[in-house]
Design an enzyme around this catalytic site. Sequence first.
Site, PDB file in Angstrom:
ATOM      1  N   LYS A  77      -6.759 -61.084 -15.551  1.00  0.00           N
ATOM      2  CA  LYS A  77      -5.642 -60.350 -13.959  1.00  0.00           C
ATOM      3  C   LYS A  77      -5.138 -61.745 -14.299  1.00  0.00           C
ATOM      4  CE  LYS A  77      -5.720 -56.799 -14.114  1.00  0.00           C
ATOM      5  NZ  LYS A  77      -6.449 -56.143 -15.456  1.00  0.00           N
ATOM      6  N   HIS A 108     -22.559 -73.175 -26.190  1.00  0.00           N
ATOM      7  CA  HIS A 108     -22.395 -73.329 -27.818  1.00  0.00           C
ATOM      8  C   HIS A 108     -21.169 -73.716 -27.426  1.00  0.00           C
ATOM      9  CE1 HIS A 108     -26.047 -71.483 -28.071  1.00  0.00           C
ATOM     10  NE2 HIS A 108     -25.647 -70.653 -27.267  1.00  0.00           N
ATOM     11  N   LYS A 149       4.075 -51.925 -18.042  1.00  0.00           N
ATOM     12  CA  LYS A 149       3.548 -51.233 -17.735  1.00  0.00           C
ATOM     13  C   LYS A 149       2.637 -50.185 -19.443  1.00  0.00           C
ATOM     14  CE  LYS A 149      -0.204 -50.167 -15.140  1.00  0.00           C
ATOM     15  NZ  LYS A 149      -0.860 -50.569 -14.867  1.00  0.00           N
ATOM     16  N   GLU A 192      -2.300 -62.581 -16.092  1.00  0.00           N
ATOM     17  CA  GLU A 192      -2.014 -61.876 -16.607  1.00  0.00           C
ATOM     18  C   GLU A 192      -0.934 -62.839 -15.379  1.00  0.00           C
ATOM     19  OE1 GLU A 192      -3.745 -57.520 -16.297  1.00  0.00           O
ATOM     20  OE2 GLU A 192      -2.208 -57.691 -17.254  1.00  0.00           O
ATOM     21  N   ARG A 206       8.658 -51.065 -16.988  1.00  0.00           N
ATOM     22  CA  ARG A 206       8.168 -51.058 -17.965  1.00  0.00           C
ATOM     23  C   ARG A 206       9.256 -51.634 -18.941  1.00  0.00           C
ATOM     24  NH1 ARG A 206       6.712 -45.590 -20.141  1.00  0.00           N
ATOM     25  NH2 ARG A 206       7.562 -45.717 -21.520  1.00  0.00           N
ATOM     26  N   ASN A 249      14.453 -46.559 -26.637  1.00  0.00           N
ATOM     27  CA  ASN A 249      12.720 -47.209 -26.562  1.00  0.00           C
ATOM     28  C   ASN A 249      11.525 -46.785 -27.631  1.00  0.00           C
ATOM     29  OD1 ASN A 249      10.440 -47.415 -25.077  1.00  0.00           O
ATOM     30  ND2 ASN A 249       9.751 -46.182 -24.456  1.00  0.00           N
ATOM     31  N   GLY A 250      11.702 -48.010 -28.487  1.00  0.00           N
ATOM     32  CA  GLY A 250      11.320 -47.593 -29.631  1.00  0.00           C
ATOM     33  C   GLY A 250      11.522 -48.940 -30.189  1.00  0.00           C
ATOM     34  N   CYS A 304      10.804 -49.625 -23.675  1.00  0.00           N
ATOM     35  CA  CYS A 304      11.529 -50.014 -22.174  1.00  0.00           C
ATOM     36  C   CYS A 304      11.796 -48.546 -21.584  1.00  0.00           C
ATOM     37  CB  CYS A 304      13.004 -50.269 -23.284  1.00  0.00           C
ATOM     38  SG  CYS A 304      12.796 -50.870 -24.588  1.00  0.00           S
ATOM     39  N   TRP A 318      12.428 -54.313 -22.323  1.00  0.00           N
ATOM     40  CA  TRP A 318      11.402 -54.969 -23.027  1.00  0.00           C
ATOM     41  C   TRP A 318      11.748 -55.786 -24.147  1.00  0.00           C
ATOM     42  CZ3 TRP A 318       7.259 -56.734 -25.911  1.00  0.00           C
ATOM     43  CH2 TRP A 318       6.856 -56.891 -25.912  1.00  0.00           C
ATOM     44  N   GLU A 373     -12.866 -59.125 -17.272  1.00  0.00           N
ATOM     45  CA  GLU A 373     -11.752 -58.512 -16.908  1.00  0.00           C
ATOM     46  C   GLU A 373     -10.951 -59.103 -15.262  1.00  0.00           C
ATOM     47  OE1 GLU A 373      -8.288 -55.416 -15.189  1.00  0.00           O
ATOM     48  OE2 GLU A 373      -9.646 -55.709 -17.386  1.00  0.00           O
TER      49      GLU A 373
HETATM   50  C1  AGP Z   1      -3.893 -54.743 -17.694  1.00  0.00           C
HETATM   51  O1  AGP Z   1      -3.990 -54.893 -16.720  1.00  0.00           O
HETATM   52  C2  AGP Z   1      -2.478 -54.675 -18.735  1.00  0.00           C
HETATM   53  N1  AGP Z   1      -1.701 -54.321 -17.992  1.00  0.00           N
HETATM   54  C3  AGP Z   1      -2.774 -54.562 -19.834  1.00  0.00           C
HETATM   55  O2  AGP Z   1      -3.965 -55.478 -20.640  1.00  0.00           O
HETATM   56  C4  AGP Z   1      -3.035 -52.625 -20.661  1.00  0.00           C
HETATM   57  O3  AGP Z   1      -4.488 -52.852 -20.141  1.00  0.00           O
HETATM   58  C5  AGP Z   1      -2.852 -52.388 -22.217  1.00  0.00           C
HETATM   59  O4  AGP Z   1      -2.371 -52.320 -22.217  1.00  0.00           O
HETATM   60  C6  AGP Z   1      -3.982 -50.790 -22.348  1.00  0.00           C
HETATM   61  O5  AGP Z   1      -2.977 -49.380 -21.566  1.00  0.00           O
HETATM   62  P1  AGP Z   1      -2.973 -48.842 -21.754  1.00  0.00           P
HETATM   63  O6  AGP Z   1      -4.384 -47.956 -20.819  1.00  0.00           O
HETATM   64  O7  AGP Z   1      -1.907 -47.835 -21.026  1.00  0.00           O
HETATM   65  O8  AGP Z   1      -3.364 -48.156 -22.931  1.00  0.00           O
END
Ligand code: AGP
Length: 611
Positions: A488, A507, A606, A491, A27, A101-102, A2, A75, A484
Site C-alpha cells: 500500500k 538474515h 486498477k 504503490e 483503468r 484495450n489489450g 485501458c 495505460w 500488504e
Molecule cells: C493492489 O492495490 C493493486 N491494485 C494490485 O496489486 C492488485 O491487487 C492486483 O493487480 C490484482 O488485481 P485483482 O485482484 O483485480 O486481480
Amino acid sequence: MCGIVGYIGHRNALPIVVEALKRLEYRGYDSSGCALIHDGELQVYKRAGKIIELERCLPEPNKCTGNIAIAHTRWATHGEPNEVNAHPHLDCKGEIAIVHNGIIENYKLLRDKLIELGHTFVSETDTEVIVHLIEQFLLSETTLEDAVRSAMTKVEGTYGLVVMSLKEPDKLIAVRKGSPLIIGIGENEHFITSDVNAIIIHTKRVIYLQDDELCVVKADGFEITTLDKRSVKPEISVVDWDISAIEKGDFKHFMLKEIFEQPLTIENAFRGRINQHLGTARLGGLGIPNFELRKIKQIHLVACGTSFHAALIGKYIIEDIARIPVFAEYASEYRYRNPIIPEDTLVFVISQSGETADTLGALREAKAKGARVLAITNVVGSTIARESDGGTYIHAGSEIGVASTKAFTSQVTIMTLLAILLGRMNYLSTVKGMEYISELEKIPSKVEKILALNEYIRNIAATIKDCKNALYLGRGINYPVAMEGALKLKEISYIHSEGYPAAEMKHGPIALIDKNMPVIAIATKDPLYDKIYSNLQEVRARKARLITIATEGDTELSKISENVIYIPDTLTNLQPLLTVIPLQLLAYNVADLKGLNVDQPRNLAKSVTVE
Ligand code: AGP
C-alpha cells in the site's frame, strides 16, 4: 488495461463519452482521446496525460452535435505515453477510427506486411495495425463488420475493440477477445464500455460480450454474432447497484471512502453465509456438495498483488483451522511453471476485478490440467467469474481507488468462511466454530473503532512522509499483512517499502536499519508475541524508528516504540481483518500529505488485463 467507451443514439455523443471516460480513468491515465462524426466529418481529439487535458482541447458541446463517438483512456504498453500514441488510431485516409484495450502480439509481422502493401503508420503502438488491417479488408469486404471480422482472424492477442467509420456512420462495431467489453442498452441509444461504471447513469441493462463475439451496434438496436458469423442470442443482465456506489461522497479520495466502507463490506461478505447454531459457514456458489468438499486433500490459492496477500492469509487460516495443505501462488508464476495439481485438489483464483490477465491465465492453465477451478471475485459477470467452475462473490461493491483496500478485507473474510466450512468437516468442533462465528460478527464494530484513529494515524504519517524507505514486519498470520502494508505504501506514496517475516531480519535486511528507517511492526497479542517483541528489540537496538500496531492494553511496546497504534483484540486467525486497517490509513495519509494522486498512482491501473 485501458478504458474504452462508445455511444450511438439520439443525443449529443461527445459529452456522453467524455463523462463516461472519466469513470474509466482508473483503468489507465497515460493519455486519452476521442473521435466523433459531425457534419459528415470524422473529428479526432487526443492529448497526453489525464482526461482533463483532453477536455481542454474539445469544442463546445453545442458546436459538436454528432450522435456517434468513441473514446479511450490509456495505460501504455507499446509506445510511450504521448499524443501520437494516444487512441483513437486512424487508417491512412482518416475515415476509420478505433479504440482498443489489450495487446496485439503479432503486430510487428502485420505492420511490416501492411507497410509493404503501402500503408503508412504514424504511431509506435501495436493497436494501429488493426485499423490498417480493417482498411485493407474493406477493399474486398462490403461492410465494416465483415472487414473487422476478417481483420481479427489475422490478429493474435487480446482485445476489447470499438470501430467507427465515416462511410458507415450509423453503426459502431464492438469485438472482444480476452479484454472485457460490455454493451449498454438504452431507449433509441446504445453504449459500449470496458466497465459498467461508465454507463450506469444511463442504463442498468447490459450485455457482457464473450470472447470471439462481434456486435454491430446501432441507435435502434444491435446484433451479436461470433467471429465466424454464427448468430448469438444476447444475455441481458441488470446491474443491481446505482451511481452512489461509485461517487466519492464527502470523502477526499475513493481510497479513503473505500477504507471507511469496510465495516459494511466485511459484513456484506459474511451476511447470509454463517450458521451460528452449527458453528459453520456456507458458500453456496462453490457448487460442491459438502460430502464431496470434505474429500478435498489440497488447496491452491492463486492470485496477484493484494489478492495474493489475501491468498497467503488464506493459507495460514485454512491450514490452522481445517488442517488441509494450502499453497498460495503468484498467478504469473503458477501459469507457466507447469504446476502439479494432484487429484482432490481445489484451485481457487482470487481477483477483485475478475479481469487480471495472469490470474485468468492461471485459471485456464489449471482447467487445462483438469482441475476444478473456483473464483473469488468482486465483479459480477467478469471473465474470471464466467470462466470458473463456480465461486463466491465478495460483495465489496465497486472499488475505484487503484490501491485495493475493502476488496482485501472482503477476500480475507471469504478465506475465513472457507476455513470454518472446511474445518467443521474435519477437526473444528461446533463450540470452536461458534466462537469463530461470533467473533467474526464483532469485527465490523472493531474496524469502526480503528477507523476513528484516522487523525492520530495521520499525525504519525506526517513523521515518516519524507522517508525514502520503510520496512514492515509481522509474524505468523500477520506476516502477509506486513507485505500488504508495504504494498500500500509503495504503490501510492512511492516510498520503497518491504514486508518481511520479523525473524527474517537477522538474515540480512537488518543491515538496512539505521535512525532514518521507519519500521512498522504488527505486534498484537498472539502466541508469537514474545518472539516478535525480541525481534523488535533487535531493530530498536539499531536505532530504527519503530511504529507498532499493538493490542489495546499492551504496556510493553510503548517502551521501545516511537509511536504505538492500539487496536481491539480478537482471535489470532481473525487479526488480519483488524491489523491491516491502520496500515491502509498510514499509507493513505502519507500519500495524501505528500500531495500525491492517491486514487490514480503513477504507472498503475486498477485491473491489469495484459500479461
Ligand atoms: C493492489 O492495490 C493493486 N491494485 C494490485 O496489486 C492488485 O491487487 C492486483 O493487480 C490484482 O488485481 P485483482 O485482484 O483485480 O486481480
